[in-house]
Structure formats: structure tokens, C-alpha cells
Design an enzyme around this catalytic site. Structure first.
Site, PDB file in Angstrom:
ATOM      1  N   GLY A 246      50.963  38.906  40.095  1.00  0.00           N
ATOM      2  CA  GLY A 246      51.995  38.035  40.663  1.00  0.00           C
ATOM      3  C   GLY A 246      52.102  36.751  39.843  1.00  0.00           C
ATOM      4  O   GLY A 246      51.853  36.734  38.639  1.00  0.00           O
ATOM      5  N   SER A 247      52.371  35.661  40.539  1.00  0.00           N
ATOM      6  CA  SER A 247      52.637  34.399  39.836  1.00  0.00           C
ATOM      7  C   SER A 247      51.401  33.784  39.195  1.00  0.00           C
ATOM      8  O   SER A 247      51.524  32.823  38.450  1.00  0.00           O
ATOM      9  CB  SER A 247      53.247  33.388  40.796  1.00  0.00           C
ATOM     10  N   THR A 248      50.210  34.329  39.490  1.00  0.00           N
ATOM     11  CA  THR A 248      49.031  33.767  38.828  1.00  0.00           C
ATOM     12  C   THR A 248      49.081  34.017  37.323  1.00  0.00           C
ATOM     13  O   THR A 248      48.309  33.437  36.572  1.00  0.00           O
ATOM     14  CB  THR A 248      47.723  34.372  39.386  1.00  0.00           C
ATOM     15  N   ILE A 249      50.005  34.851  36.876  1.00  0.00           N
ATOM     16  CA  ILE A 249      50.138  35.125  35.444  1.00  0.00           C
ATOM     17  C   ILE A 249      50.854  33.971  34.743  1.00  0.00           C
ATOM     18  O   ILE A 249      50.785  33.823  33.534  1.00  0.00           O
ATOM     19  CB  ILE A 249      50.925  36.452  35.243  1.00  0.00           C
TER      20      ILE A 249
END
Lengths: 606, 367
Positions: free
Chosen positions: A328-331
């Protein structure tokens, strides 16, 4: 009858046959002489020296007896015991000294409960053992059982209550997935073990640290020369080589931090990994829910095992090691770094988010989680508010090859090499990977969603924490280790300014006025950097992200909540990853877990 | 076929090309062997039945081997030899087993290719020498030694010294039967003695230990010397009449290692005493002498040499094992033929006897 041989020499078959027959006669004589000599030798031993050997046979009741070493303890970094050996009692039978074995078994069954499983194992062991060897019928007797047996013992010849040490995990489920457990040695274990060393050992590490460091923990078996009577009962010990106990292992784990992480997850299923940025030491490693490894030491009952297997929350599944999640957005911090490094963006580059992104010439709309968009955003705001459009655009500009290269540098797509067996490497999507896996070329739309950690990318919580540690260390960290610390290595090289830009953007996630995780800032004693993320479980429209939870969905369809972060911001010492399965949104669910654990880590002085 | 033959040989076995005397002796040995095995395995009937089944299979193989006309063996000898060598090479790469790689696992069964060589090498040498004038000259000798050295070297690499020695000995025995001149024999012996130090240097550590403890077993009474000392105590304590069937105390108290495999003869000696030993050795002697007799009366050199060396192989098994158990030879891991627990060697030995009897049965009716 003469024929011409190949060398033109005349073959005289009659002469040849005579020659061979002569040789047969010689051989016959040699055979007889040899057998007579052998017979003579046996005559010497059996007639001439009989009295001497008979006496030695009578006296020489010396047996070698293997002695099991005590298994090493497992300790946390402050020396607190995580796995220990506890004295226990077991019920053993020497078949040779037991006149009516079946009656004895019946009698025993009346005194202590003996399961079909225990009987089966006893039978199996009996087949394999010699008649004077003691065979365990039931282990880990409780006090009442010992008392009942002791009273009846005079009526039970050949039955003994034997003290021994058994493995015990005082913290039960807290560390189940890290420590693993020991279990009875089975035939598969025997194939890989040194039989001589395990002659007296009953249990062996099956999973986790117990398995990984089996050789260190086990120690070396000892040997005893004992004199026995004609029935094999030990009369005295003549000589003894003590077993060398296994080593005590001091893990890098901090029991307090581990406890805090489990408490922080509460009822959520998921994983928490806390690493030391500088050394790669694992400070907390949680896969939740756990299970009580003590059950496995004595052979878990079928009912208990089935309960564990059928539990929807899969307590036996090791999430930090083998759980594959969409990042998800942790990338996004990693994508941002790639963008800065490639010169595609600067910290001040601004992009207008009107709520969606479209590839030129395509009609599909890739959405922001905020329906009407975030307006003009720079890197800091894009990170803080997790603006998808910013990263759609950036990913599209970078192209998949640059993205893959950057993610590979941070260790995505391959196992971190932690000292545990069973680690999986996740998936790092590349053109080559897609062709090999699906036989299809890479499509531009897939690059776009890779930019927000959707699509093919799969990470384990451990990988995510390791990558975060590399980020916190400005490209330098060591592979995660529970025991022996590995050498730090420079994994990624970027301009100092690029690191600083991403750090401050990640700080804004927590401490900025509109950061997705701003709610947790109050409780933190230091400034930290972080990033929230939400991983899709179920093909909802792709406009669900950090802020919008899926609370109205049934639990098993809710999104996974993620958070990565490190603290303190200025001088990062610990990195964390949190995955809360079906937690909903990363900001609401995962960030508080991470904040609670990081706060405790700071209090503990890391 | 030949009415004269069938009239002269009445009975059930000759049509099956089996020699009645040798067959009876072998069956007697097998029956007695199973009895000793029962005692040596602590009366484990299941194990005895399994071994009985293997021996039954071996007898079947023996019967089949006896039916195949010798000319096929002679024609196929090189091919069989090549296959056996290739399997030995394969075992080095794909072999399984603890410590030493001796087994090939081909899904259905596991077997030791070195056992196949025990038949393949004598076949090859006999096929070669049968076409040459005898006694063999230098060239034939060199060729034969090369053919012996190749498989023996491969078996040493596994490492399986016992089998290597047996295979080498059967090859040398064949050369001897072929009439190898005495001066060549003396020269070869000289070479072997000269080569001993080289061999010593190439032995595995455990093999050196075995030889050294053999020379002085008391030097390591708890380790490698244990086998030899305990075996001698078992044998010696048996006395004249023995302790009686299933009454062995040495093996019973675990003084003996592997009492049902390599050291089964010491159980026999302990339980049946010197009388039992002499009777069993006499039974073995009868088998070997009958075998040699059948071999010497084959119709051609191929049959004589092949049969002779197969019988000698059996004899070497016996001598090495019985000498090892009584402390005359180092512990090399050679089973007591047809009695020790284990399948492959029993099958290859019985296959050998099948060949011997088949070759002999065809001595009359040929052109």
C-alpha cells in the site's frame, strides 16, 4: 580339437582344461586349509580360552549408556529467560522386568489416564527397543499422578517413575513464532541429525530459534560405562564422560518491547517488527495471535491441534516471516527517493490533485482517496496526506524499471536473511518477472498502481521493517538478526539532500498539521518519521486509502492496515513495521500500534 | 532335448537346471541362518519374515539365472559390465546413505550397485579370457587387471572397503584359475605389498582406525576396539556346546554391535558353541566344494572360470566375515553370506549360484 587363437598361437584346449583343473585342485586344497585354520582359531577361542572368556562374559556386564546434555536456555537481551528446562516426571516401563505387560498397562490405565496416542507411541517404541531398555509410557506427570503411582509401585514390577528435564516456555504465546518449540524426535529428524549425539535425547527443535540453533542449544551427549547384572540393571557406574550442555543463547529481543507490541495489537491479527537501525538486531518480533508452544513439547492433542488449525485468525501462521501483504502507501517514501534520485522531482515540485489521474489516451481514472483531490501539493504534503495522484504521476514518469531497481536496493523481493527458517521473499514486480509469471508484457497502468504499492508488489512485515531500517540509516543497515549480529552494509546510495527531504516528508505524516497519522503525535516523546498504508484485501474501487476505512464491511473483507516508521527523527535508532490484518485504515489502526511501541522503545532507551 | 540326459537325471530339480545337492545344501544353510537370525534379533519374527522374503526372492533370481543359456551371458558380458560401471559412477553422484554413498534409489527399490559388480566383473573377465589362449600372457593380464581396478577403484571411492576387497579377490581368483603363471603371481603379490603404503595414505580416517584397532583392540576398548573384544568374548564364552538357542547373553546385553548383520556369526558361536561352528563351517565347506566341483566340470573355459570365481567370491565372504568376527581380520563390514540380515548381497550370491548351476547343467548337450 585345436583351434587358432587370436595371436595365431595354437590353442590346445585339452592342455588348457588340464591346466584349469590343476588350478581347481590347488584352490580346493587352499579352501580346505583355510577352513581348517578358521576352525582351529575358533577352537582356540572356544576350547582353549573358553574359561577366560566365559569369566569375562560373566563379569563383563559393562554397558555404554548415552547421557543427554541439558539444552541451552534462551534469554532475551537482558538475560530474562524465554525458554527453560523444568524438572518433570515420566512413567517408564522395562518390558523385560514386567511379567504381564498387558495387565500392567491395564492397571496403569486405572491409575493415570493413558491416551490411545500414548499407547501407540509406546508400542512403536517397544518394537524398536531392546527388552531391557526402559520405554516411556507417559511423560510430564502431575503431582497427583506421581503420588498415585508411588503408592502402587510395589505392585508394578518393571514400572518406574523417572525424573527428567522438559522444555518450558514461560511466556507461552508471546514468543511462539520466534522461539518455535521442541518436539519429540521423529524419523524425519533422525535423517538430518547425528544419531550418536541424539542417542539419549528425546526432543529436538522443530521450528523457530529452537530449530535454527539446534546444534548450539543441544550440546554434546555424554557417555557412561556402567556395570549391569545379567538382566541389564545398572549396578554401578565405572566411568563417565559428562555431557556438554548446550549453549545459552542471548537473543537481541527485548521482552518488554515484545510484550508492548503484543499488547498494542490487542485483538488485531497481524505482525509487528522492531529493528535496530544500526545493527539490524531484532528488538521485537510479533506474529499475532500466537499459540502456546508448550502444547507441542509433550505432543499436542488432536483436538487442540485441530482447534489451532481451524482458527480463522490462523495462530500457527508466521506472519512476519511468511505473510505476504500489499505494501500500500508505505511504498511511497521509496518511490519518492527514486524520483528525487532520478531528478524527476525536487522537494518543491508541485502537482495538482483534482481527485484522479489518467494515463494519456486512456479513459481509466486512478483515484485519490479524497474524492475532490488535495489541490496543489509538494512532496511533503503529498507524503503527509498520502496523495495518490502525486505518486501515480511520479511512478508513471519514472517507469517500472527505475522503480524496480530502487525497490530492489531496499531488499524488496528477496528474503532478508534473518536467522530463522521459512522466510519468504515476497514479490518485486519487474518486466522480466511479469513475463516469466504471466507470459505478458508490462502495461503502463501497472506502473501507475505500483506507485501506491498496489498491483503485484508483495512484502513481508520483516522485509518492510528491514527496508525501513535501511531508509532510516540513510541507506546503511545490517540484515536482521536475532542472535549473531551481522555486518552493517551500505545498501542504497543517495544524495544527503534526498534523504533529508524524504525524512522531513515522513515526519509530516505524523507531526504535520494534515498528516494522516497526526492523531498519534501527542503521545510520542520524540519526533518520528512514518508512513501509513492500507492494503486492499478485496477489489473495492481503488479510491480507498488511508483515511477512509472500510469499517462498514464484514471483518474478513476489511483492508489490512500498515505503518512503517523510525525514531527518533534526527538520529534514527529503531525502525518499525506494523501490519494489522483487516484493521481497516493504516492511519486509524496501525499508526497507534506503532506509536505505542515506539514510545515504549524510547522509554527503554533505544 | 537329450533323452540320455533326462533319463540319467531323474527327479524334479534337473529340469529346472538346478543341482540337487547344492540346492539342498543352500536351503539347509538358509533355514539354519533364519533360525540364528531369530535369536540375534531378540526374537523379532517380523524381521525374520522380511529376511525370509528377501531370500525367497533371491532363490527366484537363482532359478531364473539358471535358465538363461550361457551364450547369452557370454555375449552380454561387456554390456552388463559397462552398465554396472556406469551405476557405480552414478552412485558417486546420486548415491544415498549415511557416511558412505552406497545406495541407488530408483523410486521402487534401493540397491547397492557394487553388488551387481560382484557378478558383472567375473562375467566380463571370464568372457574375455575364454576367447584367449590360456594361461593368460602379459597383455591379457594387464587388460584383466585394468578391468578389475576400474570397478574396485570406484567402490573404494564410495567408500566401501569390504566390498572392494571382495570384488578384487574374485577377479584375482579368476586369473588364478585361468592358470596365471606362478612367476606372474609372485610379481603381482610383490606389487600389491609395495602398493600397501599408498593405499594406507588414501584410506578414510575411520578405515585407518579400524585397521589400527584391529592390530591392538585394547588400545580403544570403548570405541572401535569394542566390536572385536566383545565379539571374541561372545565366541569364547560359547565353549564347546554353546549356551543354547536364544540364550546368547552378549548380544542380548548389547555387548555386540549389529548382532544380526555383520556379527551374527558370533551369536551363532556363542549359542551353539564350537560344535555348532564346526558344523556350520562344514556346511559352508560342502557348498564351496560342491560349487567348485560343478564349476570344474563345465563344458568350456567360460563356464569354468566364471563359476569358479563366483564360488570363490562366496568363499571369500565367508572367510573375511568369520575371520573378522574372531578378530583375525579388521572390521570391514562384510556380511556372513546368506545368514546376515540384509537383502542385496544375499540376492547377488544366490544369483551367482544360479549361474553356476545353469552353466553346469549345460555341460553335456552342446555341439
Amino acid at each position: 580339437m585345436n583351434t587358432v587363437g587370436q595371436f595365431g598361437r595354437m590353442r590346445d584346449e585339452r592342455a588348457e582344461q588340464a591346466l584349469i583343473e590343476r588350478r581347481f585342485r590347488v584352490v580346493t586344497v587352499l579352501v580346505i586349509v583355510a577352513l581348517v585354520l578358521l576352525g582351529w582359531r575358533y577352537g582356540q577361542l572356544q576350547l582353549g580360552a573358553h574359561e577366560m572368556y566365559a569369566a569375562r562374559s560373566e563379569e563383563n556386564r559393562i554397558r555404554l549408556r548415552a547421557l543427554a546434555p541439558n539444552r541451552g536456555l534462551i534469554l532475551d537481551r537482558h538475560g530474562r529467560v524465554l525458554a527453560e528446562n523444568r524438572p518433570a516426571y515420566r512413567l517408564v516401563i522395562v518390558p523385560e522386568r514386567t511379567p504381564g505387560l498387558n495387565e500392567t498397562l491395564d492397571h496403569l490405565a486405572g491409575l493415570v489416564e493413558i491416551s490411545a496416542e500414548e499407547l501407540r507411541r509406546f508400542e512403536q517404541q517397544r518394537q524398536r527397543s531392546r527388552r531391557f531398555e526402559s520405554i516411556t509410557l507417559k511423560s510430564n506427570l502431575d503431582d497427583a499422578q506421581v503420588a498415585r503411582l508411588a503408592v502402587e509401585r510395589h505392585r508394578l514390577p518393571g514400572v518406574e517413575i523417572e525424573p527428567y528435564l522438559t522444555r518450558h516456555y514461560p511466556h507461552q504465546g508471546l514468543l511462539a513464532h520466534v522461539l518455535g518449540y521442541v518436539g519429540r524426535i521423529d524419523t524425519r529428524d533422525l535423517e538430518r541429525l547425528d544419531r550418536d549425539q541424539y542417542r539419549a535425547t528425546t526432543h529436538v527443535g522443530k521450528t523457530g530459534i529452537e530449530r535454527r540453533y539446534e546444534t548450539l542449544l543441544h550440546g554434546r551427549s555424554g557417555l557412561e560405562r556402567v556395570e549391569t547384572n545379567a538382566l541389564g540393571r545398572v549396578l554401578r557406574v565405572i566411568e563417565r564422560t559428562d555431557p556438554r550442555p548446550g549453549q545459552d543463547l542471548t537473543l537481541s529481543l527485548d521482552l518488554d518491547l515484545q510484550r508492548e507490541a503484543v499488547a498494542a495489537l490487542g485483538d488485531l491479527a497481524g505482525a509487528v517488527v522492531v529493528l535496530s537501525v544500526e545493527t539490524g538486531e531484532v528488538l521485537a518480533l510479533v506474529s499475532h495471535p500466537g499459540f502456546d508452544p508448550n502444547f507441542f513439547v509433550h505432543g499436542i492433542s488432536q483436538a487442540n491441534y485441530n482447534a489451532l488449525l481451524t482458527d480463522r485468525r490462523r495462530p500457527l501462521f508466521n506472519r512476519f516471516l511468511a505473510g505476504g501483504y500489499e505494501p500500500g502507501s508505505t511504498i511511497k517514501p521509496f518511490i519518492a527517493l527514486a524520483g528525487l534520485d532520478a531528478g524527476q522531482i525536487t522537494p518543491d515540485t508541485r502537482i495538482f490533485s483534482r481527485g484522479w489521474f489518467q494515463l494519456p489516451g486512456h479513459s481509466r481514472r486512478y483515484r485519490d482517496w479524497r474524492r475532490h483531490g488535495h489541490g496543489w501539493v509538494d512532496l511533503e504534503l503529498a507524503m503527509a496526506e498520502s496523495v495518490n495522484v502525486y505518486f501515480y504521476q511520479l511512478a508513471h514518469d519514472l517507469g517500472i524499471d527505475r522503480i524496480s531497481r530502487e525497490l530492489a536496493l531496499f531488499g524488496f523481493g528477496r528474503a532478508t536473511g534473518i536467522d530463522l527458517y521459512g522466510e519468504t521473499g515476497g514479490v518485486l514486480p519487474t518486466r522480466a518477472w511479469k513475463r516469466a509469471t504471466f507470459g505478458e508484457p508490462w502495461f503502463p497502468g501497472e506502473t501507475v498502481i505500483t506507485g501506491i504499492g498496489q498491483g503485484f508488489t508483495v512484502v513481508t512485515p520483516l522485509q518492510l521493517a528491514h527496508a525501513t531500517a535501511a531508509l532510516a540509516g540513510r541507506g546503511t543497515t545490517a540484515p536482521p538478526r536475532l542472535l549473531a549480529v551481522a555486518e552493517p552494509a551500505r545498501m542504497v546510495v543517495h544524495d544527503e539532500a534526498n534523504w533529508a527531504a524524504v525524512f522531513s516528508a515522513m515526519a509530516a505524516v505524523v507531526h504535520g498539521p494534515s498528516g494522516t497519522a497526526r492523531a498519534v503525535a501527542r503521545q510520542l516523546p520524540v519526533k518520528i518519521a512514518g508512513k501509513t498504508g492500507t492494503a486492499q484485501v478485496f477489489g473495492l474501487p481503488d479510491d480507498l486509502d488511508d483515511e477512509r476505512d472500510s469499517e462498514d464491511l464484514p471483518e474478513h473483507l476489511r483492508n489490512h492496515a500498515l505503518f512503517i516508521g523510525f525514531a527518533p527523527l534526527d538520529e534514527p535508532r529503531v525502525a518499525i513495521s506494523v501490519v494489522a490484518e483487516h484493521g481497516g485504515g493504516g492511519a486509524r489502526v496501525a499508526a497507534p500500534v506503532a506509536a505505542q511501541v515506539l514510545k515504549r522503545a524510547m522509554e527503554l532507551g533505544y | 532335448m537329450n533323452t540320455l540326459v533326462s533319463q540319467r537325471w531323474s527327479g524334479l530339480l534337473p529340469p529346472l537346471r538346478l543341482d540337487p545337492v547344492l540346492s539342498a545344501l543352500l536351503l539347509a544353510l538358509i533355514a539354519f541362518g533364519l533360525m540364528v537370525l531369530y535369536s540375534a534379533t531378540e526374537q523379532n519374527l517380523g524381521l525374520v519374515i522380511r529376511q525370509g522374503a528377501r531370500l525367497g526372492f533371491g532363490l527366484g533370481v537363482m532359478l531364473v539365472m539358471a535358465q538363461i543359456p550361457p551364450r547369452y551371458y557370454q555375449a552380454w558380458a561387456p554390456a552388463l559390465f559397462v552398465v554396472a560401471v556406469l551405476m557405480l559412477v552414478a552412485v558417486l553422484f546420486f548415491g544415498v546413505g549415511r557416511g558412505a554413498q552406497r545406495w541407488l534409489d530408483i523410486g521402487l527399490v534401493r540397491f547397492q550397485p557394487s553388488e551387481g559388480m560382484k557378478v558383472a566383473l567375473p562375467l566380463m573377465l571370464a568372457a574375455l579370457l575364454a576367447r584367449r589362449p590360456l594361461p593368460p600372457g602379459w597383455i591379457d593380464l594387464g587388460l584383466c587387471l585394468g578391468l578389475i581396478a576400474l570397478p574396485v577403484g570406484l567402490i573404494v571411492l564410495q567408500p566401501d572397503l569390504g566390498t572392494a576387497v571382495l570384488v578384487a579377490a574374485s577377479g584375482v581368483a579368476l586369473l588364478f584359475l585361468a592358470g596365471l603363471r606362478w612367476r606372474l603371481i609372485v610379481a603381482m603379490s610383490g606389487l600389491v605389498i609395495a602398493a600397501l603404503p599408498v593405499l594406507w595414505l588414501n584410506l578414510h580416517q575411520y578405515q585407518r582406525y579400524r585397521v589400527m584397532t584391529f592390530l591392538n583392540p585394547e588400545s580403544d576398548p570403548l570405541g572401535q576396539g569394542w566390536n572385536i573384544i566383545q565379539s571374541k568374548i561372545a565366541v569364547g564364552s560359547g565353549g564347546l556346546a554353546g549356551k543354547g538357542w536364544t540364550q546368547s547373553t552378549q548380544s542380548h546385553l548389547e555387548f555386540l554391535p549389529e548382532p544380526h548383520t555383520d556379527f551374527i556369526f558370533s551369536v551363532l558361536a556363542e549359542e551353539f558353541g564350537f560344535i555348532g561352528v564346526v558344523l556350520v563351517l562344514a556346511l559352508y565347506a560342502a557348498i564351496v566344494l560342491r560349487g567348485l566341483y560343478l564349476a570344474s566340470r563345465c563344458r568350456d573355459n567360460f563356464g569354468r572360470l566364471l563359476s569358479g570365481s563366483l564360488v570363490m567370491m562366496f568363499f571369500f565372504y565367508l572367510v573375511v566375515n568369520v575371520a573378522m568376527v574372531s578378530g583375525l581380520l579388521p572390521v570391514v563390514g562384510v556380511p556372513l553370506p546368506l545368514v546376515s540380515y540384509g537383502g542385496t548381497s544375499a540376492v547377488s550370491l544366490l544369483a551367482g549360484f544360479g549361474l553356476v548351476m545353469g552353466l553346469h547343467s549345460r555341460r553335456r548337450f552342446m555341439g
